[in-house]
Design a protein around this motif. Structure first.
Motif, PDB file in Angstrom:
ATOM      1  N   TYR A  17       3.232   6.954   6.956  1.00  0.00           N
ATOM      2  CA  TYR A  17       1.885   6.545   6.869  1.00  0.00           C
ATOM      3  C   TYR A  17       1.066   7.936   6.788  1.00  0.00           C
ATOM      4  O   TYR A  17       1.473   9.074   7.521  1.00  0.00           O
ATOM      5  CB  TYR A  17       1.306   5.966   8.181  1.00  0.00           C
ATOM      6  N   GLU A  18       0.010   7.750   6.081  1.00  0.00           N
ATOM      7  CA  GLU A  18      -0.987   8.972   5.821  1.00  0.00           C
ATOM      8  C   GLU A  18      -2.294   8.462   6.157  1.00  0.00           C
ATOM      9  O   GLU A  18      -2.755   7.740   5.500  1.00  0.00           O
ATOM     10  CB  GLU A  18      -0.872   9.384   4.178  1.00  0.00           C
ATOM     11  N   LEU A  19      -2.982   8.969   7.177  1.00  0.00           N
ATOM     12  CA  LEU A  19      -4.195   8.697   7.596  1.00  0.00           C
ATOM     13  C   LEU A  19      -5.283  10.151   7.656  1.00  0.00           C
ATOM     14  O   LEU A  19      -4.574  11.142   7.540  1.00  0.00           O
ATOM     15  CB  LEU A  19      -4.070   8.177   9.001  1.00  0.00           C
ATOM     16  N   TYR A  20      -6.579   9.999   7.545  1.00  0.00           N
ATOM     17  CA  TYR A  20      -7.462  11.027   7.790  1.00  0.00           C
ATOM     18  C   TYR A  20      -8.081  10.663   8.938  1.00  0.00           C
ATOM     19  O   TYR A  20      -8.571   9.712   9.421  1.00  0.00           O
ATOM     20  CB  TYR A  20      -8.399  10.896   6.437  1.00  0.00           C
ATOM     21  N   ALA A  21      -8.305  12.011   9.700  1.00  0.00           N
ATOM     22  CA  ALA A  21      -9.050  11.687  11.054  1.00  0.00           C
ATOM     23  C   ALA A  21      -9.678  13.036  11.226  1.00  0.00           C
ATOM     24  O   ALA A  21      -9.686  14.327  10.516  1.00  0.00           O
ATOM     25  CB  ALA A  21      -8.172  11.605  12.191  1.00  0.00           C
ATOM     26  N   ARG A  22     -10.807  12.931  12.182  1.00  0.00           N
ATOM     27  CA  ARG A  22     -11.870  14.165  12.332  1.00  0.00           C
ATOM     28  C   ARG A  22     -11.446  14.895  13.568  1.00  0.00           C
ATOM     29  O   ARG A  22     -11.801  16.006  13.873  1.00  0.00           O
ATOM     30  CB  ARG A  22     -12.988  13.538  12.739  1.00  0.00           C
ATOM     31  N   ASP A  49      -8.603  -0.858  -2.739  1.00  0.00           N
ATOM     32  CA  ASP A  49      -7.266  -0.377  -2.525  1.00  0.00           C
ATOM     33  C   ASP A  49      -6.590  -1.186  -1.378  1.00  0.00           C
ATOM     34  O   ASP A  49      -7.047  -0.984  -0.131  1.00  0.00           O
ATOM     35  CB  ASP A  49      -7.490   1.195  -1.935  1.00  0.00           C
ATOM     36  N   PRO A  50      -5.843  -2.083  -1.585  1.00  0.00           N
ATOM     37  CA  PRO A  50      -5.251  -2.823  -0.721  1.00  0.00           C
ATOM     38  C   PRO A  50      -4.515  -1.869   0.535  1.00  0.00           C
ATOM     39  O   PRO A  50      -4.528  -2.503   1.636  1.00  0.00           O
ATOM     40  CB  PRO A  50      -4.133  -3.745  -1.714  1.00  0.00           C
ATOM     41  N   THR A  51      -3.831  -0.995   0.093  1.00  0.00           N
ATOM     42  CA  THR A  51      -3.329  -0.197   1.123  1.00  0.00           C
ATOM     43  C   THR A  51      -4.362   0.414   2.157  1.00  0.00           C
ATOM     44  O   THR A  51      -4.103   0.279   3.356  1.00  0.00           O
ATOM     45  CB  THR A  51      -2.609   1.157   0.662  1.00  0.00           C
ATOM     46  N   GLU A  52      -5.391   0.832   1.616  1.00  0.00           N
ATOM     47  CA  GLU A  52      -6.270   1.300   2.781  1.00  0.00           C
ATOM     48  C   GLU A  52      -6.925   0.013   3.593  1.00  0.00           C
ATOM     49  O   GLU A  52      -7.391   0.297   4.725  1.00  0.00           O
ATOM     50  CB  GLU A  52      -7.701   1.907   2.219  1.00  0.00           C
ATOM     51  N   GLU A  53      -7.030  -1.087   3.000  1.00  0.00           N
ATOM     52  CA  GLU A  53      -7.629  -2.141   3.775  1.00  0.00           C
ATOM     53  C   GLU A  53      -6.422  -2.625   4.661  1.00  0.00           C
ATOM     54  O   GLU A  53      -6.975  -2.905   5.934  1.00  0.00           O
ATOM     55  CB  GLU A  53      -7.782  -3.350   2.615  1.00  0.00           C
ATOM     56  N   PRO A  84      -5.519   7.073   1.771  1.00  0.00           N
ATOM     57  CA  PRO A  84      -4.530   6.752   2.657  1.00  0.00           C
ATOM     58  C   PRO A  84      -3.271   6.179   2.082  1.00  0.00           C
ATOM     59  O   PRO A  84      -3.707   5.481   1.046  1.00  0.00           O
ATOM     60  CB  PRO A  84      -5.186   5.879   3.615  1.00  0.00           C
ATOM     61  N   ALA A  85      -2.141   6.329   2.639  1.00  0.00           N
ATOM     62  CA  ALA A  85      -0.937   5.618   1.902  1.00  0.00           C
ATOM     63  C   ALA A  85       0.026   5.152   2.710  1.00  0.00           C
ATOM     64  O   ALA A  85       0.088   5.724   4.095  1.00  0.00           O
ATOM     65  CB  ALA A  85      -0.357   6.687   1.108  1.00  0.00           C
ATOM     66  N   ILE A  86       0.871   4.445   2.624  1.00  0.00           N
ATOM     67  CA  ILE A  86       2.058   3.997   3.237  1.00  0.00           C
ATOM     68  C   ILE A  86       3.272   4.079   2.354  1.00  0.00           C
ATOM     69  O   ILE A  86       3.034   3.772   1.234  1.00  0.00           O
ATOM     70  CB  ILE A  86       2.112   2.382   3.753  1.00  0.00           C
ATOM     71  N   THR A  97       1.541  -4.051  -1.102  1.00  0.00           N
ATOM     72  CA  THR A  97       1.790  -5.205  -1.000  1.00  0.00           C
ATOM     73  C   THR A  97       1.055  -5.774  -2.270  1.00  0.00           C
ATOM     74  O   THR A  97      -0.078  -5.901  -2.231  1.00  0.00           O
ATOM     75  CB  THR A  97       1.371  -5.842   0.444  1.00  0.00           C
ATOM     76  N   PRO A  98       1.944  -6.519  -3.116  1.00  0.00           N
ATOM     77  CA  PRO A  98       1.239  -7.135  -4.265  1.00  0.00           C
ATOM     78  C   PRO A  98       0.593  -8.299  -3.815  1.00  0.00           C
ATOM     79  O   PRO A  98       0.639  -8.938  -2.795  1.00  0.00           O
ATOM     80  CB  PRO A  98       2.179  -7.710  -5.289  1.00  0.00           C
ATOM     81  N   PHE A  99      -0.547  -8.590  -4.745  1.00  0.00           N
ATOM     82  CA  PHE A  99      -1.332  -9.781  -4.333  1.00  0.00           C
ATOM     83  C   PHE A  99      -0.411 -11.226  -4.672  1.00  0.00           C
ATOM     84  O   PHE A  99       0.402 -11.073  -5.490  1.00  0.00           O
ATOM     85  CB  PHE A  99      -2.559  -9.915  -5.195  1.00  0.00           C
ATOM     86  N   PRO A 100      -0.498 -12.133  -3.960  1.00  0.00           N
ATOM     87  CA  PRO A 100       0.254 -13.098  -4.181  1.00  0.00           C
ATOM     88  C   PRO A 100      -0.138 -14.100  -5.466  1.00  0.00           C
ATOM     89  O   PRO A 100      -1.317 -13.990  -5.846  1.00  0.00           O
ATOM     90  CB  PRO A 100       0.021 -14.089  -2.948  1.00  0.00           C
ATOM     91  N   LEU A 101       1.069 -14.252  -6.158  1.00  0.00           N
ATOM     92  CA  LEU A 101       0.631 -14.880  -7.503  1.00  0.00           C
ATOM     93  C   LEU A 101       0.696 -16.407  -7.324  1.00  0.00           C
ATOM     94  O   LEU A 101       1.339 -16.902  -6.540  1.00  0.00           O
ATOM     95  CB  LEU A 101       1.954 -14.475  -8.556  1.00  0.00           C
ATOM     96  N   PRO A 102      -0.012 -17.044  -8.081  1.00  0.00           N
ATOM     97  CA  PRO A 102      -0.155 -18.471  -7.891  1.00  0.00           C
ATOM     98  C   PRO A 102       1.305 -19.173  -8.472  1.00  0.00           C
ATOM     99  O   PRO A 102       2.094 -18.363  -9.375  1.00  0.00           O
ATOM    100  CB  PRO A 102      -1.322 -18.864  -9.063  1.00  0.00           C
TER     101      PRO A 102
END
Length: 106
Positions: A17-22, A49-53, A84-86, A97-102
């Motif tokens: 995981y990569e996060l940002y903090a103060r 950005d789905p990863t940041e969400e 930020p990243a995973i 994580t890709p969006f679910p496809l119909p």
């Protein structure tokens, strides 16, 4: 003067995981690093950005993280916030994580 910004890279559940903090300091809990005031983009509306969400959903209400020292890979003081990243620990590729496809009609 603005507070410093840190990029924290650590292992969590088999991912990096990569996060940002103060705020980063030695924790009052022996063997832990204290990370507080996590920084996320405050965008309403369209998901950019789905990863940041995903990270915001997991850590958004967290006041302080107490990370075991052995899980911390790196702490960097940076000039500006990146994404930020995973990541996958073996390849370093972002885990998205890709969006679910119909479902296909039969």
């Amino acid at each position: 003067m603005a507070k410093p910004l840190y990029k924290i890279t650590f292992h969590n559940h088999g991912r990096v995981y990569e996060l940002y903090a103060r705020h980063v300091a030695s924790s009052a809990l022996w063997g832990f690093t204290e990370v507080g005031e996590l920084v996320f983009d405050l965008r309403d509306g369209v998901l950019v950005d789905p990863t940041e969400e995903r990270l915001r959903d997991e850590f958004g209400d967290t006041r302080v993280l107490h990370l075991p020292m052995q899980s911390v890979i790196r702490i960097e003081e940076v000039a500006k916030k990146g994404q930020p990243a995973i990541r996958d620990p073996a390849t370093g590729e972002k885990v998205v994580t890709p969006f679910p496809l119909p479902a296909k009609p039969r």
